[in-house]
Design a protein around this motif. Sequence first.
Motif, short mmCIF file in Angstrom:
data_model
loop_
_atom_site.label_atom_id
_atom_site.label_comp_id
_atom_site.label_asym_id
_atom_site.label_seq_id
_atom_site.Cartn_x
_atom_site.Cartn_y
_atom_site.Cartn_z
N LEU A 56 0.92 -1.13 0.01
CA LEU A 56 -0.15 0.06 0.12
C LEU A 56 1.01 1.23 -0.12
CD1 LEU A 56 -2.29 -1.11 2.91
CD2 LEU A 56 -2.90 -1.26 0.42
N VAL A 57 1.03 1.91 -1.00
CA VAL A 57 1.92 2.84 -1.27
C VAL A 57 1.12 4.22 -0.82
CG1 VAL A 57 3.30 4.57 -2.64
CG2 VAL A 57 2.84 2.02 -3.25
N SER A 58 1.23 4.36 0.56
CA SER A 58 0.61 5.53 1.06
C SER A 58 1.41 6.99 1.15
CB SER A 58 0.26 5.41 2.67
OG SER A 58 -0.18 6.30 3.44
N PHE A 59 0.83 7.88 0.47
CA PHE A 59 1.44 9.32 0.21
C PHE A 59 0.82 10.03 1.23
CE2 PHE A 59 3.53 12.50 -2.18
CZ PHE A 59 4.73 11.98 -2.33
N GLY A 60 0.21 9.49 2.55
CA GLY A 60 -0.42 10.22 3.46
C GLY A 60 0.20 10.08 4.62
N HIS A 61 1.26 9.34 4.84
CA HIS A 61 1.78 9.01 6.22
C HIS A 61 2.17 10.17 7.05
CE1 HIS A 61 0.60 4.82 6.45
NE2 HIS A 61 1.35 4.49 7.47
N ALA A 62 2.24 11.12 6.49
CA ALA A 62 2.76 12.62 7.23
C ALA A 62 1.80 12.93 8.05
CB ALA A 62 2.89 13.63 6.15
N ALA A 63 0.22 12.62 7.74
CA ALA A 63 -0.78 12.98 8.31
C ALA A 63 -0.48 12.43 9.88
CB ALA A 63 -2.03 12.79 7.91
N PHE A 64 -0.19 11.20 9.79
CA PHE A 64 -0.31 10.42 11.09
C PHE A 64 1.08 10.85 11.68
CE2 PHE A 64 -1.79 7.31 8.04
CZ PHE A 64 -3.23 7.65 8.10
N PHE A 65 2.12 11.05 11.27
CA PHE A 65 3.33 11.71 11.90
C PHE A 65 3.12 12.73 12.53
CE2 PHE A 65 7.88 13.38 11.53
CZ PHE A 65 8.29 12.36 12.03
N TYR B 94 -4.65 5.75 -7.47
CA TYR B 94 -5.85 6.36 -6.94
C TYR B 94 -5.47 6.27 -5.54
CZ TYR B 94 -7.66 6.04 -11.69
OH TYR B 94 -7.78 6.15 -12.84
N PHE B 95 -4.96 5.00 -5.06
CA PHE B 95 -4.77 5.02 -3.42
C PHE B 95 -3.68 6.19 -3.01
CE2 PHE B 95 -2.44 3.18 -0.24
CZ PHE B 95 -3.38 3.16 0.80
N ILE B 96 -2.76 6.29 -4.00
CA ILE B 96 -1.54 7.26 -3.79
C ILE B 96 -2.15 8.62 -3.79
CG2 ILE B 96 0.47 8.32 -4.40
CD1 ILE B 96 1.23 5.61 -5.96
N MET B 97 -3.03 9.09 -4.63
CA MET B 97 -3.71 10.28 -4.65
C MET B 97 -4.71 10.47 -3.48
SD MET B 97 -2.62 12.27 -6.81
CE MET B 97 -0.77 11.46 -6.73
N ILE B 98 -5.52 9.31 -3.18
CA ILE B 98 -6.61 9.84 -2.22
C ILE B 98 -5.87 9.89 -0.95
CG2 ILE B 98 -7.14 7.37 -1.52
CD1 ILE B 98 -9.98 8.24 -1.82
#
Lengths: 322, 227
Positions: A56-65, A123-127
């Motif tokens: 799962l290429v999450s480009f949103g883990h900064a949010a959790f950090f 799409y997963f990366i973008m969302i």
Amino acid sequence: MTRERLLTFALLAALLALPFAAQALGYPFYTTLATRMAILALAATGLNIALGLGGLVSFGHAAFFGIGGYAAGIVATHAMNAQPLLGLDIPASMPLVWLLAALSAGLVAAITGAISLRTSGVYFIMITLAFAQMIFYFAISWKAYGGEDGLSIALRNGFPGMNTAVPRDLFMIAFALLLAGLLIFWRVRVSRFGAALHAARQNELRVAAIGIEPFPIRLVAFVVSAMITAVAGAMFAELNRFASPSMLAWPMSGELIVLIILGGTGRLAGPVAGAMLYVMLEYWLGSITERWQFFLGLTLLGVVLFARGGIVGLVAGKARHG
Amino acid sequence: MLLEVRNLQASYGASQALFGADLAVGEGEVVALMGRNGMGKTTTIRAICGLMANRSGAISFAGREVIREKPFRIARHGIGLVPEGRRCFPNLTVRENLLAAARPGKWTIATVAQLFPRLGERLSQYARTLSGGEQQMLAIGRALMTNPRLLILDEATEGLAPTVRRDIWSAIRRLKADGQSILVVDKTMVELLPVADRCVVLEKGHTAWTGRPDELTAELQDRYLGV
């Protein structure tokens, strides 16, 4: 003992020895660098569960950090000003911060993951990027907690038996958390859950035929991954005594992915190797040139082109997963 | 009956492949699903397992109607599939392939390794590095790890060396002796017929003949199974 296991122990031993060597040689600043390495390695270990095991290429883990960072900042601020938080008097306690960080990030990950995981690929990366940016803009507009200026931590939260103002104590806490994070990653990888997560990455229909529904497995992995990254974010804010909005911004997500690719995707020691190399490049190249990221880019290019298993792959052989 | 399929129809997009297949498998029974290439054997199996989106008719498994259920639910009800062409998870080790499928029951990694000792010797080896025969053993082992009430084998020994085929048939006979219900597709009649309790022959997407193996005369074989 396999080469990968040897490498993992060697990297952890080197990281553990760094602050002690730095102290002995009269370079106490290196303790802070070692702490930064441990924290970034922990954050990337969290992401490695989603990315390395689940694909799962999450480009949103900064949010959790960033959520972790703000949890540390908010607890420290309320405790210092003796202001109740949600009607409760709270102590300036790191374990409490970790709990709040993990629970908040877990809740956000459960909600955003439930939507994001219905997509795949680009799409997963973008969302995931979109959700992270929403949280970023929410943070910079939240004036009560610093808005665009972020949230300063005048006094670090405490930890029983340790003086968190002492760099080596802070390092030891970060290092212990890193060990715990690695232990969770390893347990996940060798479990039935880990095998199913990795199998779902290879072929969804085939896993369905053996009675596995990929969606809940991926969601749990995404949530666990977010919780670990959030605890790292809390420690990052403690280290810098500052919860910065930049912790929530998309370059941070990219940085975590870069760490994993440098070290080795899906490998236990990958995030540790990646974080150590990244911080070393940042420090040493950064002291030579402001454009140190150009050289980081060249290094990343070299790894992608010639060592796709990252540092761990180069030293310990072909990827175990992926 | 453990499995009852009635008037099963299925299509790939606009192209219909099944026009009304009927079959049944009882508890502890081994049923051979037969027919020439392209007659709908694999489509029937895929439809039973929920892997065909466009399907209609009735599929009752252990008294439960499963035609509208998702593949993972059908598998959880107790249908274990060994798909055509093995289809293991290549980037998982043998142990991980088995572990991923594990559900509570008598089948464990240790019991699968007893059934297929060659797998037991290769537990930490990647599935992609196994021979075709070992991959088929792994595919059967993986299906058994779900502790299925019904095991479905699509092309059980296709493309395998004679010695490996012998091992696979020996394992199937042991499973039958243990009371495992099996629906099996295979082209090697000489091995398939002695192990089967009943045969179901498909012809152009519907069931053309059902009966005991000893009733499948040379004339019937020539009519439905001859090239």
